[in-house]
Design a protein around this motif. Structure first.
Motif, PDB file in Angstrom:
ATOM      1  N   VAL A 106     -20.937 -17.802  15.558  1.00  0.00           N
ATOM      2  CA  VAL A 106     -22.214 -17.233  16.006  1.00  0.00           C
ATOM      3  C   VAL A 106     -23.432 -17.867  15.324  1.00  0.00           C
ATOM      4  N   GLY A 107     -23.306 -19.114  14.899  1.00  0.00           N
ATOM      5  CA  GLY A 107     -24.451 -19.820  14.335  1.00  0.00           C
ATOM      6  C   GLY A 107     -25.438 -20.237  15.411  1.00  0.00           C
ATOM      7  N   VAL A 139     -19.930 -16.482  21.061  1.00  0.00           N
ATOM      8  CA  VAL A 139     -21.004 -17.316  20.533  1.00  0.00           C
ATOM      9  C   VAL A 139     -22.345 -16.593  20.652  1.00  0.00           C
ATOM     10  N   ARG A 140     -23.316 -17.072  19.908  1.00  0.00           N
ATOM     11  CA  ARG A 140     -24.669 -16.541  20.019  1.00  0.00           C
ATOM     12  C   ARG A 140     -25.296 -17.060  21.321  1.00  0.00           C
ATOM     13  N   LYS A 141     -26.006 -16.167  22.021  1.00  0.00           N
ATOM     14  CA  LYS A 141     -26.545 -16.504  23.339  1.00  0.00           C
ATOM     15  C   LYS A 141     -27.467 -17.716  23.288  1.00  0.00           C
ATOM     16  N   ASN A 142     -28.480 -17.663  22.450  1.00  0.00           N
ATOM     17  CA  ASN A 142     -29.449 -18.763  22.351  1.00  0.00           C
ATOM     18  C   ASN A 142     -29.046 -19.708  21.229  1.00  0.00           C
ATOM     19  N   SER A 143     -27.978 -20.449  21.456  1.00  0.00           N
ATOM     20  CA  SER A 143     -27.472 -21.342  20.414  1.00  0.00           C
ATOM     21  C   SER A 143     -27.089 -22.685  21.015  1.00  0.00           C
ATOM     22  N   LEU A 179     -27.008 -10.484  18.829  1.00  0.00           N
ATOM     23  CA  LEU A 179     -27.087 -10.113  17.414  1.00  0.00           C
ATOM     24  C   LEU A 179     -28.476  -9.554  17.081  1.00  0.00           C
ATOM     25  N   GLY A 180     -28.886  -9.637  15.817  1.00  0.00           N
ATOM     26  CA  GLY A 180     -30.184  -9.060  15.457  1.00  0.00           C
ATOM     27  C   GLY A 180     -30.242  -7.582  15.778  1.00  0.00           C
ATOM     28  N   ILE A 181     -31.296  -7.157  16.463  1.00  0.00           N
ATOM     29  CA  ILE A 181     -31.476  -5.731  16.788  1.00  0.00           C
ATOM     30  C   ILE A 181     -30.456  -5.256  17.812  1.00  0.00           C
ATOM     31  N   HIS A 182     -29.760  -6.193  18.452  1.00  0.00           N
ATOM     32  CA  HIS A 182     -28.754  -5.840  19.459  1.00  0.00           C
ATOM     33  C   HIS A 182     -27.348  -5.783  18.865  1.00  0.00           C
TER      34      HIS A 182
END
Length: 361
Positions: A8-9, A37-41, A57-60
Motif C-alpha cells: 500500500v505504498g 494496493v493504494r488507489k492513487n499509487s 487509507l487515511g480517513i477512509h
C-alpha cells in the motif's frame, strides 16, 4: 492456493517492483494471485491484473478494513503476503480468522524509513512492528541476513524469520556496456533523498575536477525527491558533468549504456537497483553497508566507504584506469545475478515457505 499480496505504498520503489516481479513469477507457477494496493499509487497504475482491490487509507481506513475483510472472505484467500508496516497494520486488522495465514515481509529498517517523524514515532513503529510479527503473523521474511539481525535484536522471534533475498525480473539486453569508451559513463538510480547519498557522488566528481586530471567522466542520476534542488545547485556551482534525469519508468532499458553503477546509499536492507545494474552488465561500486554486502563481493564489484568523497573519487579514478578489471567484475556480477537473484529463484523460495505454512492446497 490463493495469495493476496498487500502493498500500500504511494511511490515507485523497491517494494513496488518486488510486488510486480513476485506476482508475475507466482502466476507462472499457477498460483492465483490477488493484490491490495493504494488507489492513487504508482503500483496501481502498473499492475496488469484485474484481481485487485484499491484502498484509500487515511480517513477512509475503517471503511477500507471492512472492504478488505469482505474481499478476503469472498475470494477465499488462503494467505496474506504483507509488505511494509502500513500493510501489516491493515492486514492484521482484517484477517483474524485461523483460515487466512499471514506472512510479513520486512524490506527495510523502520527506524531509517520513519526517521523524519521523530524519535517517539520511530520507537512506536519499531515496537508495533515487533509485536505484530510475533503475535499476529505466522511467519516473517527478512530480505537479507542484515535485516534478520536487526529484527532479532529488536525481539522478533528467530524461529519466525526466513531469509529470502529480493530479486528482479530478467531484462534482455542486445549488448553489454562499452567498457573502453573514452568517457567513463556512470549512473545511479534512486530517490533523491539524503539517505541515498547522491551528494557524495557529486563531491567525488568535484574533487576529480579540482585535481585537473586527464579523465573524462559523465554521470546520470535517475530519480526524484526533495534533494533535487540541492543537487542541482551543487552541479551548477561546481560545473561537474552530471545530469539529473528524473524518474524514468524505462530506466532498465538504458542501463547497459553505463559501464559503472555507483550506489553510495548510507543504508540499504538489500538493493534492488544494484541487481538491475548487474543484470545490465554494469560494474557496481557500492557502499559497504547492510544487505549490499550480501550481493556484491570482490569478484562482482567494489565495496568501499562511500561516506568519504575522497575515497569514492580515488575509486572512480581507479575504475577509469582499469577498464579490463571492471569489465571482468561486471560479467561476473551479471552471471551471479542470473544464478541467485532472478525472480524465478525468489518465487520458488517463497512458494516453499507458503507450502510450509499451509501445506499443499
Amino acid at each position: 492456493m490463493k495469495v493476496l499480496i498487500v502493498s500500500v505504498g504511494k511511490m515507485a520503489g523497491g517494494i513496488e517492483n518486488y510486488t510486480i516481479s513476485l506476482g508475475k513469477a507466482l502466476r507462472r507457477m499457477n498460483y492465483e494471485v490477488y493484490y491490495a494496493v493504494r488507489k492513487n499509487s504508482w503500483l496501481n497504475s502498473q499492475l496488469d491484473s484485474n484481481k485487485k482491490i484499491c484502498l484509500e487509507l487515511g480517513i477512509h481506513l475503517s471503511q477500507d478494513i471492512i472492504k478488505l475483510k469482505l474481499y478476503v472472505k469472498k475470494n477465499k484467500i488462503n494467505l496474506l503476503h504483507i509488505n511494509s508496516n502500513n500493510g501489516l497494520l491493515v492486514s492484521v486488522a482484517i484477517a483474524s480468522n485461523r483460515y487466512t495465514k499471514k506472512l510479513a515481509v520486512i524490506h527495510g529498517d523502520v527506524k531509517v524509513d520513519q526517521m523524519k517523524k521523530g524519535k517517539f514515532i520511530v520507537a512506536m513503529y519499531s515496537l508495533l512492528e515487533t509485536f505484530l510479527i510475533n503475535h499476529s503473523c505466522n511467519k516473517c521474511i527478512a530480505v537479507s541476513e542484515s535485516m534478520k539481525n536487526i529484527l532479532c535484536n529488536r525481539g522478533v522471534k528467530e524461529d519466525k524469520i526466513k531469509i529470502i533475498h529480493n530479486a528482479i525480473e530478467p531484462y534482455q539486453y542486445d549488448s553489454l556496456p562499452d567498457y573502453e569508451s573514452e568517457v567513463l559513463q556512470m549512473c545511479n538510480v534512486g530517490n533523491l533523498l539524503p539517505i541515498k547519498n547522491q551528494m557524495t557522488i557529486l563531491r567525488a566528481l568535484s574533487i576529480i575536477n579540482d585535481k585537473k586530471m586527464n579523465v573524462k567522466i559523465h554521470c546520470d542520476i535517475f530519480g526524484e525527491g526533495y534533494e533535487r534542488r540541492v543537487l542541482e545547485k551543487y552541479i551548477m556551482e561546481k560545473k561537474i558533468d552530471v545530469q539529473l534525469k528524473g524518474y524514468d519508468k524505462d530506466v532498465r532499458s538504458t542501463l547497459n549504456r553505463y559501464s559503472l553503477y555507483i550506489h553510495p546509499s548510507k543504508y540499504e536492507s538489500f538493493g534492488i537497483s544494484i541487481l538491475e545494474a548487474m543484470n545490465a552488465g554494469c560494474c557496481v561500486l557500492a557502499n559497504s553497508v547492510g544487505g549490499i554486502k550480501e550481493i556484491i563481493d570482490n569478484k562482482t564489484g567494489y565495496l568501499i566507504d562511500c561516506s568519504d568523497p575522497d575515497v569514492l573519487a580515488a575509486q572512480i579514478i581507479y575504475c577509469y584506469n582499469n577498464r579490463d578489471e571492471i569489465r571482468e567484475k561486471a560479467i561476473c556480477g551479471k552471471q551471479k545475478c542470473a544464478t541467485e537473484f532472478f525472480d524465478s529463484v525468489m518465487a520458488r523460495n517463497v512458494a516453499s515457505l507458503y507450502r510450509e505454512m499451509l501445506g499443499d492446497i
